[in-house]
Every structure is written in C-alpha cells, then in structure tokens.
Design a protein around this motif. Structure first.
Motif, short mmCIF file in Angstrom:
data_model
loop_
_atom_site.label_atom_id
_atom_site.label_comp_id
_atom_site.label_asym_id
_atom_site.label_seq_id
_atom_site.Cartn_x
_atom_site.Cartn_y
_atom_site.Cartn_z
N THR A 253 52.13 -64.34 -137.82
CA THR A 253 51.86 -64.36 -136.43
C THR A 253 50.31 -64.94 -136.04
O THR A 253 49.51 -64.54 -136.88
N GLU B 2 47.50 -63.99 -130.28
CA GLU B 2 47.31 -64.49 -128.65
C GLU B 2 45.82 -64.62 -128.46
O GLU B 2 45.06 -63.51 -128.36
N TYR C 93 46.17 -70.74 -130.45
CA TYR C 93 47.12 -70.26 -129.72
C TYR C 93 47.39 -71.07 -128.50
O TYR C 93 46.33 -71.37 -127.97
N PRO C 94 48.66 -71.49 -128.34
CA PRO C 94 49.92 -71.47 -128.99
C PRO C 94 50.08 -72.37 -130.25
O PRO C 94 49.55 -73.46 -129.93
#
Length: 470
Positions: A87, A90, A95-96
């Motif tokens: 992942t 954030e 990000y993104p």
C-alpha cells in the motif's frame, strides 16, 4: 494502490535498457526499509515500511525485495492470492499512485521465485510517461509504502522467531533502480548489504483503556466551554506512558475541540467549545487511546448535553391596518431571552416586504394591488434554535387612516399618546410616518401632536394627507 499481474518480462521493460548501466553521478537518492517496532509479532500484520529520498523527479523505479527466515519462521502475504500486498502511504508524495505512475496505472507487483519454493521475493515498481510529469516529485526522506505480511511460529508460540528482509536481484535491471525524466539512471543508496533481521515474538499487549471520563452526560451551557481530564489504565500489564497516544476519533458537534496530553504521565485533557448550533443537543466525542508497539487501540466516548435558550420574538406591533402607497416601517421587532454569545438574525419565511437580518426592522410599500389582508411569517434564529411568529397587516385606502398613528382602531386619544411618546420619549416610531404627519408639513414633530390633540378634543381641522415619504 493498483496491482498488476503482468509477466516478469513485461514488468522489467517498464524502464529502458539504459538502466542496466547506471551513471556514477553524485546524488542524494536512497531507499530504506524498517519495521515499525523492535519486534514483529506472530499472527499480526506488522508492515515493513519503505522510505524514499530523491533529489530529482523520478520517471520510474524498480525495487526487488526478498523475505526469509533462518529458523523456519513462516509467513503469509496479507492478501488472498499470495502475491504480497503493498500500500502507498496516504498523504505522501507517491499518493495517489495511479496519478503518479501513469504508465503502469499505479504500483505494479511481480512475484519472483528466487529459491524455487514459492513467492518469497517480488518486484515493486512504477513508471510514468516520458518526459513527465507527473511522476514522483523530488523530496526529502519520507515514508512511501508498506509491505504487509503476517508471520507464523515455526514451533511453539513462546519461541522467538526471526524474519529477514533483503534486496532481491530482478533481471535484467538489478535490485534497485531510479530513473529521471531524461531516461538516465540515478545512483541510489540502498540499505546495508546483507539485509536486516527482526525477532518475532508472541503478542502481549498492555491493553490501555481511557479512565476518568464519565458515562453520564456532562452539562454545558453553549456559551461556555468544558474541560474533561482523563488518564488510562492497563488491562494487560504496565504500559510505558511514552508509547501511549490519544486522538479524537469522532465528534458529532460543530464546535471546537482541543486535545492535550502529557507523554511522560499519559494523562490529558479534552476541551470543547460549542457553537450555537450545538444548543439543545447531546454531543458525542469519541477519544481513541493506542500504542504502536505492539499495536493496540480502544475507544471511549464522552457525552456533553449542551443547553441554550431559543430566541423569543417580542410582539411589538403584530396587527395593524395600513394604507396603500405608503412606506410601512416597523422597527420594534426584536428577540428576547437571547443568550449572551448568540447573534440573532431575522428572516421572512413567507409574505410581502423586507426585513433587516441584523436589526429586525421590517419595511413594505404596498400598492393598490395589495389591498386586503396579509400574513407575514417572521423567523428569529440564533444559529442553532429558531422561533417563528406572524405579523398581520390589512392594507386599506389612505383616506380612512390619516392620523391613525398606531395603526389601530381609527383616530383617537391612543394615537396622540403614541405620537407624544415617539417625539418626547424616543419610543418606537409610527409604522407609517405619513399618517403621523397630520399637519402635512412633511415632517413629524411636536406640531403634529398639538394638531392631533386639537382635532380630537376641540373638533379642530381633520388630519391631512402627510408627505414624509413622498
């Protein structure tokens, strides 16, 4: 985060072949990897944290990662298909990821079986369209990605396991590659040769929960603030206060809150200052206490009953007869029982005319098309609570109303009293100034009061059509 299932060859071609020949240019570019805690924990997702630093914008990157254990500790990737799970943090520069690595549509993962016994290694990568941007903007050392996996004990859970992680060679590019927008390879500093190893132990949590917050709602006037002290207790053993953190998880009010705590003692205070819109409601503020190592969190909710008085509309003149083609002014519409911190505003819900939102002064200039009865619905609001009342106005022809200063029941002694109170005592002005200008000199003063008294008591000249508003 997007995960590709492209072939190894396709993944390796994300970057040009010039990546095989890095240029030895001085740079401050590095990749590092850490565990969140000093130990991993059995059966707990404790991600490996990947940090980037790049002094120039990146067109693409490839990072090879291998996980192993010298003592037989096993693990599983924290997703269903066993390919590993990455992942992007954030709020980080990456990000993104789909907006940064546009060519690959985000981060791409490619399993790579180094030991021929399963997907213990994989490549992480991303690429954008040259010459860019977007790509990855330059920036200082920053937590960019997390690699999620769950360790399992090889034997008894009481035994200490070991998990090691290191770079893995991903042909044809290598184990670690940065590329800039021109297509050149950027020298990258990786973590120490030989990788790093972490102990894996059984999770024993001190289990902190918040203490000192009552389950009974706290009373609070909405013009004041409240400060609630709190601490914590440990259900599973002594917690190190330095490891305890607090945060506001949720607040149902619209006011301002402030959270303070002492990292040495673990005690703190929660302060809430409500807004007018909170009046008459029970505000719920949920506070979270947590520890990072080992990971743990629990929630406690404080309830605050916020009180406040709704504004009451002072009646003033709520029923009157008025003449057409005359400016009507009613300046004694006011709210009472107003809390000190409230700013009351006024509005017309339905009916003709206009009202000043701050003062409540009502004005209307009816025409011959407005003859008849009218109901004007007026609202007073303090931002949270409202009161509604109605004003009745009956529009008639002017000839019937000259001298009717108080707009009530024809011309009589009450009109003379209203006029004297306005002139000498500063009371509310007549709703229709033309009707008070009984001597037709285009102003309302003591002469009009004398003129009206002579008419009522001695049969003097009748009130004349006024001209104040003409």
């Amino acid at each position: 985060m997007k995960k590709g299932l492209t072939s190894l060859l396709a993944f390796s071609l994300l970057l040009p072949l010039c990546l095989l020949f890095p240029q030895s240019l001085p740079a401050m570019n590095m990749v590092d990897i850490y565990c969140q805690c000093d130990s991993l924990y059995y059966d707990v997702d404790m991600p490996l944290q990947i940090y980037f630093e790049n002094d120039t914008p990146l067109y693409g990157f490839i990072l090879g990662l291998e996980i192993s254990s010298p003592v037989g500790t096993t693990w599983e990737w924290a997703n269903a298909d066993g390919d590993g799970f990455v992942t992007v943090v954030e709020g980080s520069r990456m990000y993104p990821p789909e907006d940064v690595w546009t060519a690959t549509g985000g981060i791409v993962l490619q399993p790579y079986d180094i030991d021929m016994i399963g997907a213990d290694s994989f490549a992480i990568g991303g690429s954008t369209v040259q010459p860019g941007p977007p790509g990855l903007p330059s920036g200082s050392y920053e937590h960019m990605m997390d690699v999620h996996f769950i360790p399992h004990p090889a034997g008894s859970p009481e035994e200490v396991g070991i998990i090691c992680f290191d770079t893995a060679f991903i042909p044809p590019s290598g184990s670690l590659v940065f590329q800039d927008y021109t297509g050149d390879v950027i020298p990258v500093i990786g973590w120490a040769e030989g990788g790093r190893c972490q102990p894996v132990t059984q999770l024993v949590n001190c289990g902190p929960t918040i203490s000192g917050i009552s389950g009974t709602p706290y009373p609070l006037d909405h013009c004041s603030s409240i400060t609630i002290p709190f601490g914590y207790i440990s259900s599973g053993g002594g917690c190190d206060p330095y490891s305890v953190k607090y945060r506001i998880d949720n607040c149902t009010g619209v006011g301002q809150f402030d959270l303070n705590y002492n990292s040495i003692t673990g005690n703190g205070t929660l302060t809430y200052m409500p807004e007018s819109a909170d009046a008459g409601k029970t505000i719920q503020i949920t506070l979270e206490i947590s520890t990072d190592c080992p990971p743990y969190a629990s929630l406690t909710t404080a309830y605050i009953d916020v009180s406040g008085n709704p504004p009451e509309l002072y009646p003033g003149i709520w029923r009157a007869e008025i003449g057409m083609n005359n400016l009507v002014t009613i300046d004694d519409i006011a709210a009472t029982d107003v809390d000190l911190c409230d700013n009351v505003t006024y509005s017309i819900i339905s009916g003709p005319g206009e009202i000043d939102g701050q003062t409540g002064d009502y004005t209307w200039n009816p025409t011959d098309e407005d003859l008849g009865e009218h109901w004007i619905v007026i609202q007073a609001s303090d931002g949270g609570q409202t009161t509604v009342d109605s004003l009745y106005l009956n529009v008639i022809e002017d000839s019937f109303m000259w001298g009717n200063v108080d707009c009530n029941d024809g011309v009589n002694i009450g009109d003379a009293v209203s006029l004297i109170n306005f002139i000498f005592k500063g009371r509310a002005c007549p709703p229709i100034m033309n009707w008070a200008d009984v001597n037709a000199d285009c102003t309302v003063n003591v002469g009009d009061a004398v003129y009206l008294i002579y008419y009522i008591f001695t049969g003097g000249p009748a009130p004349q059509p006024g001209c104040v508003n003409r």
